[in-house]
Scaffold this active site. Structure first.
Site, mmCIF file in Angstrom:
data_model
loop_
_atom_site.group_PDB
_atom_site.id
_atom_site.type_symbol
_atom_site.label_atom_id
_atom_site.label_comp_id
_atom_site.label_asym_id
_atom_site.label_seq_id
_atom_site.Cartn_x
_atom_site.Cartn_y
_atom_site.Cartn_z
ATOM 1 C CE LYS A 55 -3.827 1.930 2.867
ATOM 2 N NZ LYS A 55 -4.968 1.364 4.157
ATOM 3 C CG LEU B 190 -4.459 7.050 4.622
ATOM 4 C CD1 LEU B 190 -3.368 6.888 5.871
ATOM 5 C CD2 LEU B 190 -4.341 5.777 4.134
ATOM 6 C CB SER C 115 -7.725 3.508 3.184
ATOM 7 O OG SER C 115 -7.064 2.539 4.405
ATOM 8 C CB SER C 116 -5.778 -1.550 1.872
ATOM 9 O OG SER C 116 -5.397 -1.279 3.117
ATOM 10 C CB ILE D 233 -7.333 3.010 11.173
ATOM 11 C CG1 ILE D 233 -7.467 3.533 12.656
ATOM 12 C CG2 ILE D 233 -8.220 3.775 9.899
ATOM 13 C CD1 ILE D 233 -7.047 5.131 12.805
ATOM 14 N N GLY D 234 -10.303 0.913 10.177
ATOM 15 C CA GLY D 234 -11.614 0.986 10.584
ATOM 16 C C GLY D 234 -12.331 -0.115 9.672
ATOM 17 N N GLY D 235 -11.363 -0.903 8.972
ATOM 18 C CA GLY D 235 -11.821 -1.941 8.176
ATOM 19 C C GLY D 235 -11.097 -1.755 6.963
ATOM 20 C CB SER D 236 -8.299 0.402 5.871
ATOM 21 O OG SER D 236 -8.965 1.586 6.330
#
Length: 587
Positions: free
Chosen positions: A151, A200, A226-227, A247-250
């Protein structure tokens, strides 16, 4: 100074002259501001253009190298190489029945083709060609000869970690991240960086520098974030293994959207040195780097390769816990918690159907599945997650975005963050009779006001983690089966529906390892059932959610598997169990 004062006192002007001078001064000031603004915009455009030119040049150089290799090695069977799983590929490379050069150039060629279709790469790492020439020195590594994508925010020496923002352009990393160093030591070849959303904190995948990454199954859908560049590239077949951050499902959301597997380990299990966040110092909701791949065995092999003495030596803050292969390979029946919604987010019918099918398969296989109800999710979302991530009222994020264009995918969030706190409170009060979920979000976005409030915030997070673990043990469960966000969204909805991240972000708050596994695809009946979905709140967000996931027939569906902190191998073992049962059913 006195001379200057005397000089000023000695100057006498009449009123018309004073007015004229004042007007001229204002005009010059305004002109300077315009010039400065125009100059700033031009500088931003130049920065973006240089980044795009670097990408184009790296892609062209890679194309030339691939063409040269293919012409001189016509017997290279790329199709056969690309069809191998990671475990099969590493076996062939170890045995010598495949050479690293054939593997590398096959994946490089495929990556270039996938990128043209999906816009998923930010730059080809040209040093990978040099690394390939010396790869024999790492022949004993677990990932010997394996090309790996990383990433954009994973540091690689002499390359930017843009995070999709202008401020980070032309700021090349001074050295490799610890994870990249360990991957190289294990014989892997990082060969490309992949796209992400601006700043992000969004689960779309678009930024003003490199544009929108699209879904490999449907180009009218996002790849997730975000990935998202990793999800698209691996889902499109251009990479066999990638490193993202979550950080939240990325990691899990792009895995869900793109039909691959993704794993968020316990934060601290892998080194985060050199994994660049949008801002540092936020400790309520923790980020973690982790792998994405086509199957769970690949995730496990990546974790096994990273959890080695070299990583523990490079980063002494990481506990020296090698991968527990015995736990991963265990066949002991599991006691599994299960829920279909968390009381805050209602997944669409397709996701529920996929979840129920997996539940039935697990029960048929001899596992015990019991009801589980997450604790006070609405409270956790507003008072712990949003208020934690934006303790500063989003001031740091907004500062990072200054001076550059705003991507459409992030605009709805930034508009909300930019409202002054006094106005957020007034709007929250006025909207209370009409909305259940919006007022608490507005209040939470005001952040915290003092150091004691930050301490209270951290203490509240600790209490919530303790309560959840106690609740988990009271239910006497080993692992948890629960919904993922999905199927893949239509463009420009992710920024409007940050509320849905309750399904994934809760496990970053809790610091529980969690992974996504593809289990099915959307059917015509799912699409029909979606039309009749009522929802939990029947509010605007749920209406937009239906619009976001519509038109998804044929797209992948995933479930989420969760375990307690530091039980990463157990979480992966559960993911593997789900994957095998689904595969067996299809066969």
């Amino acid at each position: 100074m006195e001379t200057l004062k005397d000089l000023v006192k000695g100057v006498k002007v009449d009123s018309p002259t004073a007015v004229l001078l004042t007007t001229a001064a204002c005009g010059v000031g305004a002109l300077l501001m315009v010039v400065r603004t125009v100059s700033g915009h031009r500088a931003v455009k130049d920065k973006i253009q240089r980044a795009r030119s670097r990408r184009t040049e790296s892609l062209q150089r890679a194309e030339q190298e691939v063409l040269r290799y293919k012409q001189s090695h016509p017997s290279c069977d790329s199709a056969a190489i690309l069809s191998l799983s990671l475990s099969e590929l590493t076996k062939h490379l170890r045995e010598g029945s495949l050479c690293p050069e054939d593997v590398f150039y096959s994946y490089m060629q495929k990556t270039l083709a996938v990128h043209k279709e999906l816009n998923c790469c930010t730059e080809i790492l040209l040093e990978s060609f040099d690394q390939l020439r010396t790869i024999g020195s790492n022949k004993d590594g677990l990932l010997y000869g394996v090309p790996i994508s990383i990433k954009d925010n994973v540091s690689y020496k002499n390359y930017d970690c843009t995070c999709g923002i202008i401020m980070n352009l032309s700021q090349p990393a001074a050295k490799d991240s610890v994870i990249v160093e360990v991957l190289k030591k294990q014989g892997a070849i990082p060969f490309t960086k992949t796209n992400l959303p601006q700043a992000l904190l969004n689960y779309d995948c678009s930024n003003p520098i490199f544009g929108q990454t699209v879904n490999p199954y449907n180009h009218q859908k996002t790849s997730g974030g975000s990935s998202g560049g990793e999800g698209a590239l691996i889902g499109g077949g251009g990479s066999i293994l990638g490193i993202g951050s979550d950080i939240g499902g990325s990691i899990r959301i792009p895995a869900s959207f793109c039909g691959i597997c993704g794993f968020k380990p316990t934060t601290g299990r892998l080194s985060s040195q050199g994994i660049i966040p949008i801002y540092r110092g936020q400790k309520c909701v923790l980020s973690a780097p982790g792998p994405l791949a086509r199957d769970v065995d690949s995730l496990a092999l990546c974790m096994q390769a990273l959890l080695c003495d070299h990583m523990f030596s490079l980063d002494p803050t990481v506990p020296p816990l090698p991968f527990n292969l015995q736990t991963y390979q265990s066949s002991k029946p599991l006691r599994i918690g299960y829920f279909e919604h968390d009381g805050y987010t209602q997944p669409p019918p397709s996701m529920i159907r996929g979840l129920r099918e997996v539940k039935a398969l697990l029960e048929q296989a001899g596992h015990t599945v019991v009801p589980y109800e997450p604790l006070r999710v609405s409270h956790a979302v507003n008072e712990l997650i949003i208020k934690g991530v934006f303790s500063d009222g989003a001031a740091t994020l907004l500062q990072k975005l200054k001076g550059g264009p705003l991507d459409p995918c992030l605009k709805p969030q930034v508009v909300l963050y930019s409202i002054p706190n006094w106005l957020k409170r007034i709007l929250g009060f006025l909207l209370t009779p009409f909305s259940t979920r919006v007022p608490p979000v507005l209040s939470a976005l005001c952040g915290v006001s003092s150091a004691p409030e930050v301490w209270k915030q951290h203490a509240a997070v600790e209490d919530y983690i303790s309560e959840t673990i106690a609740h988990w043990r009271k239910c006497n469960i080993d692992v948890l089966l629960c919904p993922m966000i999905g199927p893949a969204f239509n463009f420009l909805y992710c920024g409007k529906l940050t509320c849905l991240s309750s399904l994934t972000m809760i496990y970053n708050l809790l610091n529980f390892p969690a992974g996504a596994v593809p289990v099915s695809t959307v059917t015509a009946q799912d699409e029909e059932d979606l039309k009749h979905l009522k929802g939990l709140y029947r509010d605007t967000w749920e209406k937009m959610h239906k619009e976001a996931v519509s038109g998804a027939e044929g797209l992948p569906l995933a479930v989420q598997c969760v375990a307690l902190p530091w039980q990463d191998e157990l979480c992966l073992r559960f993911m593997k169990e789900v994957e095998q049962l689904v595969k067996h059913k299809k066969n």
